[in-house]
Design an enzyme around this catalytic site. Structure first.
Site, PDB file in Angstrom:
ATOM      1  N   LYS A  15      -6.415  -5.535 -24.991  1.00 33.45           N
ATOM      2  CA  LYS A  15      -5.513  -4.887 -25.715  1.00 33.45           C
ATOM      3  C   LYS A  15      -4.995  -3.609 -24.714  1.00 33.45           C
ATOM      4  O   LYS A  15      -4.308  -2.834 -25.252  1.00 33.45           O
ATOM      5  CB  LYS A  15      -6.174  -4.271 -26.715  1.00 33.45           C
ATOM      6  CG  LYS A  15      -6.508  -5.383 -27.804  1.00 33.45           C
ATOM      7  CD  LYS A  15      -6.764  -4.884 -29.079  1.00 33.45           C
ATOM      8  CE  LYS A  15      -7.078  -6.095 -30.158  1.00 33.45           C
ATOM      9  NZ  LYS A  15      -6.502  -7.190 -30.017  1.00 33.45           N
ATOM     10  N   LYS A  65     -16.980  -5.619 -13.715  1.00 35.00           N
ATOM     11  CA  LYS A  65     -17.627  -4.184 -13.507  1.00 35.00           C
ATOM     12  C   LYS A  65     -18.601  -3.827 -12.476  1.00 35.00           C
ATOM     13  O   LYS A  65     -18.366  -2.865 -12.081  1.00 35.00           O
ATOM     14  CB  LYS A  65     -17.884  -3.734 -14.965  1.00 35.00           C
ATOM     15  CG  LYS A  65     -16.842  -3.568 -16.117  1.00 35.00           C
ATOM     16  CD  LYS A  65     -17.222  -2.898 -17.184  1.00 35.00           C
ATOM     17  CE  LYS A  65     -16.307  -3.027 -18.483  1.00 35.00           C
ATOM     18  NZ  LYS A  65     -16.364  -2.503 -19.397  1.00 35.00           N
ATOM     19  N   ASN A  86     -15.194   0.833 -14.438  1.00 34.15           N
ATOM     20  CA  ASN A  86     -14.168   0.505 -15.458  1.00 34.15           C
ATOM     21  C   ASN A  86     -12.691   0.843 -14.993  1.00 34.15           C
ATOM     22  O   ASN A  86     -11.841   0.356 -15.488  1.00 34.15           O
ATOM     23  CB  ASN A  86     -14.536   0.364 -17.009  1.00 34.15           C
ATOM     24  CG  ASN A  86     -13.934   1.722 -17.274  1.00 34.15           C
ATOM     25  OD1 ASN A  86     -14.421   2.855 -16.644  1.00 34.15           O
ATOM     26  ND2 ASN A  86     -13.797   1.784 -18.606  1.00 34.15           N
ATOM     27  N   GLY A 126     -29.524  -3.537 -26.543  1.00 38.07           N
ATOM     28  CA  GLY A 126     -28.951  -4.192 -25.507  1.00 38.07           C
ATOM     29  C   GLY A 126     -29.269  -3.346 -24.106  1.00 38.07           C
ATOM     30  O   GLY A 126     -29.311  -2.172 -24.087  1.00 38.07           O
ATOM     31  N   THR A 152     -34.539  -9.471 -23.774  1.00 38.82           N
ATOM     32  CA  THR A 152     -35.408  -9.621 -22.189  1.00 38.82           C
ATOM     33  C   THR A 152     -35.732  -8.374 -22.138  1.00 38.82           C
ATOM     34  O   THR A 152     -35.143  -7.217 -21.522  1.00 38.82           O
ATOM     35  CB  THR A 152     -34.672  -9.935 -21.247  1.00 38.82           C
ATOM     36  OG1 THR A 152     -33.800 -11.219 -21.603  1.00 38.82           O
ATOM     37  CG2 THR A 152     -35.415 -10.351 -19.969  1.00 38.82           C
ATOM     38  N   MET A 217     -20.430  -1.913 -30.617  1.00 34.47           N
ATOM     39  CA  MET A 217     -19.208  -1.814 -29.618  1.00 34.47           C
ATOM     40  C   MET A 217     -18.125  -2.968 -29.674  1.00 34.47           C
ATOM     41  O   MET A 217     -17.131  -2.911 -29.339  1.00 34.47           O
ATOM     42  CB  MET A 217     -20.016  -1.925 -28.171  1.00 34.47           C
ATOM     43  CG  MET A 217     -20.637  -0.536 -27.876  1.00 34.47           C
ATOM     44  SD  MET A 217     -20.963  -0.715 -26.121  1.00 34.47           S
ATOM     45  CE  MET A 217     -22.130   0.725 -25.885  1.00 34.47           C
TER      46      MET A 217
HETATM   47  P1  NDP Z   1     -23.606  -8.057 -20.984  1.00 29.25           P
HETATM   48  O1  NDP Z   1     -23.605  -9.678 -20.991  1.00 29.25           O
HETATM   49  O2  NDP Z   1     -23.712  -7.594 -19.843  1.00 29.25           O
HETATM   50  O3  NDP Z   1     -25.079  -8.007 -21.921  1.00 29.25           O
HETATM   51  C1  NDP Z   1     -25.172  -8.555 -23.000  1.00 29.25           C
HETATM   52  C2  NDP Z   1     -26.276  -7.910 -23.715  1.00 29.25           C
HETATM   53  O4  NDP Z   1     -26.432  -8.545 -24.972  1.00 29.25           O
HETATM   54  C3  NDP Z   1     -27.757  -8.216 -23.057  1.00 29.25           C
HETATM   55  O5  NDP Z   1     -28.668  -7.124 -23.225  1.00 29.25           O
HETATM   56  C4  NDP Z   1     -28.457  -9.475 -23.565  1.00 29.25           C
HETATM   57  O6  NDP Z   1     -29.815  -9.383 -23.855  1.00 29.25           O
HETATM   58  C5  NDP Z   1     -27.902  -9.123 -25.145  1.00 29.25           C
HETATM   59  N1  NDP Z   1     -27.618 -10.288 -26.113  1.00 29.25           N
HETATM   60  C6  NDP Z   1     -26.998 -11.271 -26.042  1.00 29.25           C
HETATM   61  N2  NDP Z   1     -27.033 -12.142 -27.087  1.00 29.25           N
HETATM   62  C7  NDP Z   1     -28.014 -11.665 -27.647  1.00 29.25           C
HETATM   63  C8  NDP Z   1     -28.609 -12.087 -28.926  1.00 29.25           C
HETATM   64  N3  NDP Z   1     -28.196 -13.242 -29.541  1.00 29.25           N
HETATM   65  N4  NDP Z   1     -29.507 -11.273 -29.505  1.00 29.25           N
HETATM   66  C9  NDP Z   1     -29.807  -9.956 -28.850  1.00 29.25           C
HETATM   67  N5  NDP Z   1     -29.467  -9.666 -27.893  1.00 29.25           N
HETATM   68  C10 NDP Z   1     -28.297 -10.606 -27.294  1.00 29.25           C
HETATM   69  O7  NDP Z   1     -22.501  -7.542 -22.056  1.00 29.25           O
HETATM   70  P2  NDP Z   1     -21.900  -6.324 -21.730  1.00 29.25           P
HETATM   71  O8  NDP Z   1     -22.954  -5.457 -21.918  1.00 29.25           O
HETATM   72  O9  NDP Z   1     -20.972  -6.186 -20.924  1.00 29.25           O
HETATM   73  O10 NDP Z   1     -21.152  -6.253 -23.431  1.00 29.25           O
HETATM   74  C11 NDP Z   1     -21.764  -6.010 -24.584  1.00 29.25           C
HETATM   75  C12 NDP Z   1     -20.774  -5.760 -25.628  1.00 29.25           C
HETATM   76  O11 NDP Z   1     -20.241  -4.684 -25.571  1.00 29.25           O
HETATM   77  C13 NDP Z   1     -19.893  -6.910 -25.701  1.00 29.25           C
HETATM   78  O12 NDP Z   1     -19.951  -7.438 -27.170  1.00 29.25           O
HETATM   79  C14 NDP Z   1     -18.634  -6.438 -25.537  1.00 29.25           C
HETATM   80  O13 NDP Z   1     -17.455  -6.743 -25.837  1.00 29.25           O
HETATM   81  C15 NDP Z   1     -18.904  -4.988 -26.078  1.00 29.25           C
HETATM   82  N6  NDP Z   1     -17.959  -3.838 -25.059  1.00 29.25           N
HETATM   83  C16 NDP Z   1     -17.341  -3.090 -25.968  1.00 29.25           C
HETATM   84  C17 NDP Z   1     -16.466  -2.091 -25.268  1.00 29.25           C
HETATM   85  C18 NDP Z   1     -15.558  -1.354 -26.030  1.00 29.25           C
HETATM   86  O14 NDP Z   1     -14.511  -0.564 -25.324  1.00 29.25           O
HETATM   87  N7  NDP Z   1     -15.384  -1.290 -27.306  1.00 29.25           N
HETATM   88  C19 NDP Z   1     -16.720  -1.670 -23.831  1.00 29.25           C
HETATM   89  C20 NDP Z   1     -17.724  -2.744 -23.078  1.00 29.25           C
HETATM   90  C21 NDP Z   1     -18.105  -3.742 -23.878  1.00 29.25           C
HETATM   91  P3  NDP Z   1     -30.433 -10.296 -22.744  1.00 29.25           P
HETATM   92  O15 NDP Z   1     -30.602  -9.126 -21.534  1.00 29.25           O
HETATM   93  O16 NDP Z   1     -31.825 -10.690 -23.287  1.00 29.25           O
HETATM   94  O17 NDP Z   1     -29.673 -11.405 -21.983  1.00 29.25           O
END
Ligand code: NDP
Length: 278
Positions: A15, A65, A86, A126, A152, A217
Site C-alpha cells: 500500500k 530489511k 526499511n 514475536g 522459539t 501489527m
Molecule cells: P518474521 O518472519 O521476521 O518473524 C515472524 C515471527 O512470528 C517470529 O517471531 C515467529 O516465531 C513468529 N511466529 C510465526 N508463526 C507463529 C505462530 N503460529 N505462533 C507464534 N509465533 C509465530 O516476520 P516479521 O517480524 O517481519 O513480521 C511479523 C508481522 O508483522 C507480519 O505479520 C508483518 O505483516 C507485520 N508487520 C507489520 C508492519 C506494519 O507496518 N503494520 C511492519 C512490519 C511487519 P519463531 O521465531 O518461533 O519462528
C-alpha cells in the site's frame, strides 16, 4: 520529478505507493512513488539501478530489511539497534539506512490511539524483524516493564540480550509462551506472523489486565485471529497495524522531503478502502 519506490518480493500487495502518493498530493510535493519487485537474490542490484537512474530513496519491505542494512553505507542509530532497515535515502554516493517501523508503531499507539507507554506493563509477542524494529522505541517510551515472548524461546532471549543496555530502570525480560501463566499486561502487541497462517499465538487465558490494549501489527478488513482472541477475553480497546503502516510511511516521507504529512486523513481513507473492498 523526484522518484521514490518500495522494493520487496512479493510487492503487488504493498500500500506504500497509495500512501506516499496521497502524502505528496496533500503536501504539494512533486514526486513519483512506484513499487519495484526485486528478485530474491537481486536486492542490491535493484537498489543500484534505481539510484543510478535518478531515484532519491526507497522503502524496503519483506524479505529485504536485513539485506538493506548491508546495502546502506551509513546506518542511523535506530536502524543499527534494530539490525533492520526499511528506509534508504540517497545522498550522492552515500546511502543512509534508517528504520521508521518502531516510531510508526509508537506514534500510532500514543498519538492516534491515546495509549501512552509510560508506566505500563508491555508484552511484545514475536522476535522476528518487526519485533526487533520496535524494541528500542518501546523502551524509549518508558514503560514499567517490557516482556518479549517468542515461540522459539532462544530468539526472545537473543533479542533481549541485544537491547538490554537500553533498558535502564525498565524491567526487561524474555521467555516463551509457557512463562506467561499467572502474569497480566496493560498493552499486548502482536509482532508475530501467526495471522498469515490464520492463527493466533498460543496465549493463556487471563493475561490481559483490566482496561488492557491489544495491538496487532497485522491488519485486515476485520479482526485478525489475535484481535479476535483478545475480544473473546473481554478486551475492548483494540487496533490493527494499519496505523503503524501509515505512520512509518509518514516518518520516511518527512525524512525524504523535510515536511511531515498529516497522516489522519490518509489513514481514514485507507481504512475505508480496506473495509469496502470485496
Ligand atoms: P518474521 O518472519 O521476521 O518473524 C515472524 C515471527 O512470528 C517470529 O517471531 C515467529 O516465531 C513468529 N511466529 C510465526 N508463526 C507463529 C505462530 N503460529 N505462533 C507464534 N509465533 C509465530 O516476520 P516479521 O517480524 O517481519 O513480521 C511479523 C508481522 O508483522 C507480519 O505479520 C508483518 O505483516 C507485520 N508487520 C507489520 C508492519 C506494519 O507496518 N503494520 C511492519 C512490519 C511487519 P519463531 O521465531 O518461533 O519462528
Amino acid at each position: 520529478m523526484d522518484r521514490y519506490a518500495v522494493i520487496g518480493h512479493p510487492i503487488k500487495h504493498s500500500k506504500s505507493p497509495l500512501i506516499h502518493t496521497a502524502f505528496a498530493r496533500q503536501t504539494r510535493q512533486d514526486l513519483r512513488y512506484e513499487a519495484l519487485l526485486a528478485p530474491l537474490d537481486g536486492f542490491s542490484a535493484t537498489v543500484e539501478s534505481f539510484r543510478t537512474t535518478g531515484g532519491r530513496g526507497v522503502n524496503v519491505t519483506a524479505p529485504f530489511k536485513l539485506a538493506a542494512c548491508v546495502t546502506a553505507t551509513r546506518l542511523t542509530a535506530r536502524a543499527e539497534a534494530a539490525g533492520a532497515v526499511n528506509t534508504l535515502t540517497f545522498n550522492g554516493d552515500i546511502i543512509v539506512g534508517d528504520n521508521t517501523d518502531g516510531v510508526g508503531l509508537v506514534r500510532d499507539l500514543t498519538v492516534n490511539l491515546f495509549c501512552p507507554l509510560a508506566g505500563r506493563r508491555v508484552l511484545l509477542l514475536g522476535a522476528g524483524g518487526a519485533a526487533r524494529g520496535v524494541v528500542l522505541p518501546l523502551l524509549q517510551g518508558k514503560p514499567t516493564s517490557l516482556t518479549v515472548i517468542n515461540r522459539t524461546v532462544s530468539r526472545a532471549h537473543e533479542l533481549r540480550t541485544s537491547f538490554a543496555r537500553h533498558a535502564g530502570q525498565i524491567s526487561f525480560t524474555a521467555g516463551g509462551y509457557d512463562d506467561l501463566d499467572g502474569w497480566d499486561f496493560d498493552i499486548v502487541i502482536n509482532a508475530t506472523s501467526a495471522s498469515l497462517e490464520n492463527e493466533a499465538p498460543p496465549l493463556p487465558d487471563g493475561f490481559f489486565a483490566p482496561n488492557a490494549f491489544a495491538y496487532d501489527m497485522m491488519y485486515g478488513a476485520g479482526d485478525t485471529p489475535f484481535l479476535a482472541t483478545a475480544r473473546a477475553q473481554g478486551v475492548t480497546r483494540l487496533a490493527d497495524g494499519l496505523g503503524m503502516l501509515v505512520e512509518q510511511a509518514a516518518e520516511s516521507f518527512a525524512l525524504w522531503r523535510g515536511v511531515r504529512p498529516n497522516s489522519a486523513p490518509v489513514l481514514s481513507w485507507l481504512r475505508r478502502k480496506l473495509t469496502s473492498s470485496p
